[in-house]
Design an enzyme around this catalytic site. Structure first.
Site, PDB file in Angstrom:
ATOM      1  N   HIS A 368       0.890  -1.287   0.313  1.00  0.00           N
ATOM      2  CA  HIS A 368       0.333   0.151   0.231  1.00  0.00           C
ATOM      3  C   HIS A 368       1.194   1.514  -0.188  1.00  0.00           C
ATOM      4  O   HIS A 368       0.684   2.811   0.122  1.00  0.00           O
ATOM      5  CB  HIS A 368      -0.750  -0.245   1.129  1.00  0.00           C
ATOM      6  CG  HIS A 368      -1.560  -0.618   1.303  1.00  0.00           C
ATOM      7  ND1 HIS A 368      -3.262  -1.051   0.545  1.00  0.00           N
ATOM      8  CD2 HIS A 368      -2.210  -2.436   1.615  1.00  0.00           C
ATOM      9  CE1 HIS A 368      -3.468  -1.773   0.936  1.00  0.00           C
ATOM     10  NE2 HIS A 368      -3.542  -2.140   1.353  1.00  0.00           N
ATOM     11  N   LYS A 559      -9.929  13.379   5.286  1.00  0.00           N
ATOM     12  CA  LYS A 559      -8.458  12.559   5.155  1.00  0.00           C
ATOM     13  C   LYS A 559      -7.410  12.290   5.917  1.00  0.00           C
ATOM     14  O   LYS A 559      -7.865  13.524   6.563  1.00  0.00           O
ATOM     15  CB  LYS A 559      -8.311  11.969   3.586  1.00  0.00           C
ATOM     16  CG  LYS A 559      -7.223  13.911   3.528  1.00  0.00           C
ATOM     17  CD  LYS A 559      -6.604  13.899   1.790  1.00  0.00           C
ATOM     18  CE  LYS A 559      -7.295  14.141   1.158  1.00  0.00           C
ATOM     19  NZ  LYS A 559      -7.737  12.239  -0.221  1.00  0.00           N
ATOM     20  N   ARG A 560      -7.283  11.489   6.184  1.00  0.00           N
ATOM     21  CA  ARG A 560      -5.989  11.176   7.860  1.00  0.00           C
ATOM     22  C   ARG A 560      -4.819  13.998   7.380  1.00  0.00           C
ATOM     23  O   ARG A 560      -5.271  13.464   5.909  1.00  0.00           O
ATOM     24  CB  ARG A 560      -5.171  10.711   7.619  1.00  0.00           C
ATOM     25  CG  ARG A 560      -5.288   8.424   7.885  1.00  0.00           C
ATOM     26  CD  ARG A 560      -6.310   9.261   9.558  1.00  0.00           C
ATOM     27  NE  ARG A 560      -5.318   9.329  10.197  1.00  0.00           N
ATOM     28  CZ  ARG A 560      -4.569   8.055  11.192  1.00  0.00           C
ATOM     29  NH1 ARG A 560      -6.052   7.326  11.379  1.00  0.00           N
ATOM     30  NH2 ARG A 560      -3.987   8.759  12.276  1.00  0.00           N
ATOM     31  N   LYS A 565      -0.539  14.470   2.252  1.00  0.00           N
ATOM     32  CA  LYS A 565      -1.945  14.505   1.708  1.00  0.00           C
ATOM     33  C   LYS A 565      -1.558  16.617   1.730  1.00  0.00           C
ATOM     34  O   LYS A 565      -2.815  16.159   0.729  1.00  0.00           O
ATOM     35  CB  LYS A 565      -2.794  13.962   2.464  1.00  0.00           C
ATOM     36  CG  LYS A 565      -2.622  12.235   2.396  1.00  0.00           C
ATOM     37  CD  LYS A 565      -3.994  12.315   3.009  1.00  0.00           C
ATOM     38  CE  LYS A 565      -3.637  10.432   3.573  1.00  0.00           C
ATOM     39  NZ  LYS A 565      -4.860  10.036   2.656  1.00  0.00           N
ATOM     40  N   THR A 667      -8.823   6.101  -2.170  1.00  0.00           N
ATOM     41  CA  THR A 667     -10.529   5.526  -2.450  1.00  0.00           C
ATOM     42  C   THR A 667     -11.255   6.806  -1.824  1.00  0.00           C
ATOM     43  O   THR A 667     -12.156   7.177  -2.849  1.00  0.00           O
ATOM     44  CB  THR A 667     -10.068   4.253  -1.157  1.00  0.00           C
ATOM     45  OG1 THR A 667     -10.274   4.902   0.057  1.00  0.00           O
ATOM     46  CG2 THR A 667      -9.908   3.233  -2.449  1.00  0.00           C
ATOM     47  N   LYS A 671     -15.022   8.347  -3.927  1.00  0.00           N
ATOM     48  CA  LYS A 671     -16.670   8.056  -3.650  1.00  0.00           C
ATOM     49  C   LYS A 671     -16.932   9.810  -3.838  1.00  0.00           C
ATOM     50  O   LYS A 671     -18.301   9.709  -4.586  1.00  0.00           O
ATOM     51  CB  LYS A 671     -16.237   8.357  -2.228  1.00  0.00           C
ATOM     52  CG  LYS A 671     -15.495   7.253  -1.161  1.00  0.00           C
ATOM     53  CD  LYS A 671     -15.242   7.476   0.030  1.00  0.00           C
ATOM     54  CE  LYS A 671     -14.393   6.090   1.065  1.00  0.00           C
ATOM     55  NZ  LYS A 671     -13.925   6.420   2.279  1.00  0.00           N
TER      56      LYS A 671
HETATM   57  C1  LIG Z   1     -12.796   6.664   1.827  1.00  0.00           C
HETATM   58  C2  LIG Z   1     -12.069   7.016   3.617  1.00  0.00           C
HETATM   59  C3  LIG Z   1     -10.542   6.908   3.545  1.00  0.00           C
HETATM   60  C4  LIG Z   1      -9.113   7.359   2.417  1.00  0.00           C
HETATM   61  O1  LIG Z   1      -9.544   8.098   1.985  1.00  0.00           O
HETATM   62  P1  LIG Z   1      -8.205   8.863   1.532  1.00  0.00           P
HETATM   63  O2  LIG Z   1      -8.227   9.909   1.024  1.00  0.00           O
HETATM   64  O3  LIG Z   1      -7.499   7.924   0.290  1.00  0.00           O
HETATM   65  O4  LIG Z   1      -6.989   8.958   2.217  1.00  0.00           O
HETATM   66  C5  LIG Z   1     -10.346   7.291   4.934  1.00  0.00           C
HETATM   67  N1  LIG Z   1     -11.048   7.686   6.196  1.00  0.00           N
HETATM   68  C6  LIG Z   1     -12.324   7.253   5.921  1.00  0.00           C
HETATM   69  C7  LIG Z   1     -13.414   7.357   7.197  1.00  0.00           C
HETATM   70  C8  LIG Z   1     -13.047   6.299   4.784  1.00  0.00           C
HETATM   71  O5  LIG Z   1     -14.108   6.545   4.616  1.00  0.00           O
END
Ligand SMILES: *Cc1c(COP(=O)(O)O)cnc(C)c1O
Length: 826
Positions: A368, A559-560, A565, A667, A671
């Protein structure tokens, strides 16, 4: 034993009509909760409804398990230290196909499905993308009928709860099991013993051979706790089996008899700590002993469970790879490789070569990340203490591997050093990624770009050794949770136009393309987005006391929190808008709400300071009437799955702005696109593939690509030079440093500026700044042309079919696992 078939029992308990459901809810209220159902509160109503639905999952679950067994199906063992499930009520309701009925049932109690789900705690047994991926994959395996199981740990405390106090992140424990978990089955009767510590011992077997065994080990019990994962309206239910640690014996009787009651309990308490808490680091390997113990604990129990099922078939061991395939989600479960070797050699007396061939055909490994701080290594001394026998098996794997390398590349001593599974230094380390590559038949990256990058970087030597072993499978998300469930208005509109098959065949969204320019359709599309914004406004108000404007552009970065990022780049844009507005209140045309959310690892100082910066800039911007008519900033505390489900459908602009080459896939990006947000993003991870599917003209692509990043690094990157040649950038940095956002405190954000100017700006925030701000100006321009924006929005959804986790799982099934969707027994 009653002669009744399961089907008959189920008919008795499991009617899907409103009346049966109501009766069942009331019965659970009485007999499970011991309460008068005339006096339900929200939580007990949620509980009895959950039990009611669980009743309706159980029968299908048993039928699914029987089908696996009867058809001798090859099964997937998806091993993951994290599963970020979120809530289950709405998801299970939809999969069971009883949405209408459940809504009606709840109406009788004066409650909506949203409200009932409000009583459920998120199952937050993961940090972010990696754990959420595992949960999306289980949903797809169930929905496709791919035989398999998810295996992990039932952490008593999931990812910490984040609160914001004075602009700073404060962590609190996530006591998600506090009021019980009505979805799970605790199966104390099926536990396994897991051994730890002790020593390796040589002995002569009765057949005369010299063998090894693991002596004087400590023992803990692994209790399986199952959560049922239903497929989408297909009668399939698969199992997520999470292990809970329990003491091997409740009392040490010797100590107990000698009167040392407390000491006798210590053992018990220590054992239970194994499944106590999830490590809150995303992409950082910490090297703590308890973490290694967690990994081995769940791997050992899982492999025992797998072998238990395999032994029932009474086949030769060489058949194992034809009956089971183990997918390692990152290297966290890679200790499974020497564990299976140990079982085959020490317990079943196979010889090394035979055992190794079996092993090598059983494991597949998903990488990953290429970031060095995330690559797991364990200090050899620590590993030898915890797993003495495994260390000696790893040495033997490595000895043989080194022989292979030597014969392929004679005289290349440096290569041997680089490739050795045991890094030879003053404090030797075991490199888990190397172990996983050597012990697996295939290794995959998680996007096309990432699949290529790992071959050129960390695994280059291994590609030269095993050219056919590397591939990629682009990640995906489940369209059930991430559109069908979370975005009701848009789902209904789409279904009205193209039918409902898109839910299990997301490529069908392409059928929306011809509608993209239809004014009437655009209008309805717009209204769906507006509805979701209003829903988010209400959620933000009631949950966090945040007041959001409903009709602005929603520019979302959730996101984190991590330097790679580049939330900081987004903040620089916010400060740039602030500066522009201060000079001329009419300089910004589009009113923009910047929404941020995300947790920082508790020990990640800079990430926490970035949260502080976002909130500080927000406080100044939001209260300045010269600015707040065009720009506002909201930080939503405690980002998690259920919050993402509210934010994403309301989003206009999706921020996917990692430095090219650092985000393996992402991911979140998928979404958002699926829900009609336009992406502002770099050519990183799956953004590239989203661009290929959606079309570059419907996104805002900016910045260096991965090659350019490499070249820039190579040629010497000078952040100060950039800052001194870009007026707006210099100004934004100046305001961050001069106390404008920190009540005059010039020290507060100095550490952030230091990462840029003294730390070499590792993630090249400054290098991409101009290109990013220009792209944001293009965003404003397109936003002003409502029709064009809506067209692009529709085409983003239409082009998202490829990012279904169903596609990803079929890719794994065909190209890696060698398994097929199964027809259920009647
Ligand atoms: C999808 C998701 C992530 C991953 O998000 P990225 O933008 O790809 O880092 C992290 N936390 C939650 C709660 C998510 O639903």
């Amino acid at each position: 034993m009653p002669k009744k078939d399961i089907a008959e029992f189920l008919e008795e308990i499991g009617g899907m009509d409103v009346e049966s459901l109501v009766n069942c809810v009331c019965r659970h209220h009485l007999s499970y909760l011991g309460r008068d159902y005339g006096r339900t509160d929200l939580f007990s109503l949620y509980q009895s409804l959950a039990y009611t639905l669980r009743d309706r999952l159980v029968g299908n679950w048993i039928k699914t398990q029987r089908s696996y067994y009867n058809q001798r199906a090859k099964s997937v063992y998806y091993l993951s230290l994290e599963f970020l499930t979120g809530k289950s009520l709405a998801s299970n309701t939809i999969s069971l196909g009883v949405e209408k009925e459940v809504t009606e049932v709840l109406e009788k109690f004066g409650v909506t499905l949203d409200e009932a789900e409000g009583a459920e705690a998120d199952a937050g047994l993961g940090n972010g993308g990696l754990g959420r991926l595992a949960s999306c994959f289980l949903d797809s395996m169930a929905s496709l009928g791919i035989p398999g199981y998810g295996y992990g740990i039932r952490y008593e405390y999931g990812i910490f709860k984040q609160a914001i106090e004075n602009g700073e992140q404060v962590e609190a424990p996530d006591d998600w099991l506090h009021s019980g978990n009505p979805w799970e089955f605790n199966r104390k009767g099926f536990m396994f013993t897991v051994r730890l510590y002790g020593r390796e011992e040589q002995y002569t077997h009765e057949d005369g051979s010299v063998r090894h065994r693991w002596a004087d080990s400590a023992k803990v019990m692994a209790v399986p706790v199952d959560m049922l994962i239903p497929g989408y309206r297909n009668g399939n239910v698969i199992n997520m089996r999470l292990w809970e640690a329990q003491p091997a014996r409740r009392f040490n009787f010797d100590l107990f008899n000698s009167g040392d009651y407390i000491r006798s309990m210590e053992d018990a308490v220590r054992s239970q700590t194994i499944s106590k808490v999830l490590y809150p680091n995303d992409r950082l390997s910490e090297g703590r002993e308890l973490r290694l113990v967690q990994q081995y604990f769940f791997v050992s129990a899982t492999i025992q469970d797998m072998m238990r099922r395999f032994m029932k078939l009474k086949l030769d061991f060489s058949e194992l790879p034809n009956r089971a395939v183990v997918q390692l989600n990152e290297t966290h479960p890679a200790i499974a490789i020497p564990e299976l070797m140990r079982i085959l050699i020490d317990e079943h007396m196979l010889n090394w070569d035979v055992a190794w061939r079996i092993c090598r055909r059983t494991f597949a490994y998903t990488n990953h990340t290429v970031m060095p701080e995330a690559l797991e290594t364990w200090p050899l001394d620590m590993m030898r203490k915890v797993l003495p026998r495994h260390v000696s098996i790893i040495f033997e794997i490595n000895r043989r591997f080194m022989e292979d390398v030597k014969s392929r590349f004679p005289g290349d001593e440096n290569r041997l050093k680089r490739m050795s599974i045991v890094e030879d230094s003053d404090s030797p380390q075991v490199r888990m990624a190397w172990l996983a590559v050597v012990g697996s038949f295939i290794v995959n990256g998680v996007s096309a770009l990432h699949g290529e990058l790992i071959k050129k970087s960390i695994f280059q030597d291994f590609v030269e050794m095993y050219p056919g072993r590397f591939t990629s499978v682009t990640n995906g998300i489940t369209p059930r949770r991430w559109l069908r469930q979370c975005n009701q208005p848009l789902s209904e509109l789409i279904t009205e136009k193209i039918g409902e098959d898109w839910v299990t065949d997301l490529a069908q969204l392409r059928k929306l393309e011809p509608l993209a320019e239809d004014p009437e359709f655009q209008d309805r599309w717009y209204k769906c987005k507006l509805k979701e914004k209003q829903r988010l406004v209400e959620y933000a108000r009631s949950e966090y006391g945040l007041y959001l404007p409903a009709d602005w552009m929603y520019d979302v970065h959730v996101k984190r929190i991590h330097e790679y990022k580049r939330q900081l780049l987004n903040v620089l844009h916010a400060v740039t808008l602030y500066c522009r507005l201060k000079k001329d209140p009419n300089s910004v045309t589009v009113p923009r709400l910047k929404i941020f959310a995300g947790k920082a690892a508790p020990g990640y100082f800079i990430a926490k300071r970035i949260i502080r910066l976002i909130n500080s800039v927000g406080a100044v911007v939001n209260s300045d009437s010269a600015v707040n008519h065009k720009l506002r900033i909201a930080f939503m505390p405690n980002y998690r799955v259920s919050q993402a489900e509210r934010i994403i459908p309301a989003t206009d602009l999706s921020e996917q702005i990692s430095l090219a080459g650092t985000e393996a896939s992402g991911t979140g990006n998928m979404k958002f696109a699926l829900n009609g947000a336009l992406t502002i993003g770099t050519l990183d991870g799956a953004n590239i593939e989203i661009m290929e599917e959606v079309g570059r003209e419907h996104m805002f692509i900016f910045g260096m690509d991965a090659d350019e990043v490499g070249a820039r690094r190579h040629n010497g990157y000078n952040p100060s030079e950039i800052a001194s040649t870009d007026q707006e950038l210099a100004e934004a940095l100046h305001y961050i440093g001069d106390g404008t956002f920190s009540e005059g405190d010039r020290e507060l954000f100095r550490p952030i500026l230091d990462t840029l100017f003294n730390g070499g700006d590792q993630y090249m925030v400054l290098a991409d700044y101009r290109s990013y701000v220009d792209a944001q100006d293009r965003v404003d321009e397109l936003w002003m042309d409502c029709k064009k924006w809506l067209r692009s929005s529709i085409l983003n959804t239409a082009g998202s079919g490829h990012f279904s986790s169903d596609r990803a799982i079929m890719d794994y099934a065909r190209n890696i696992w060698g398994v097929r969707p199964m027809k259920m027994d009647k």
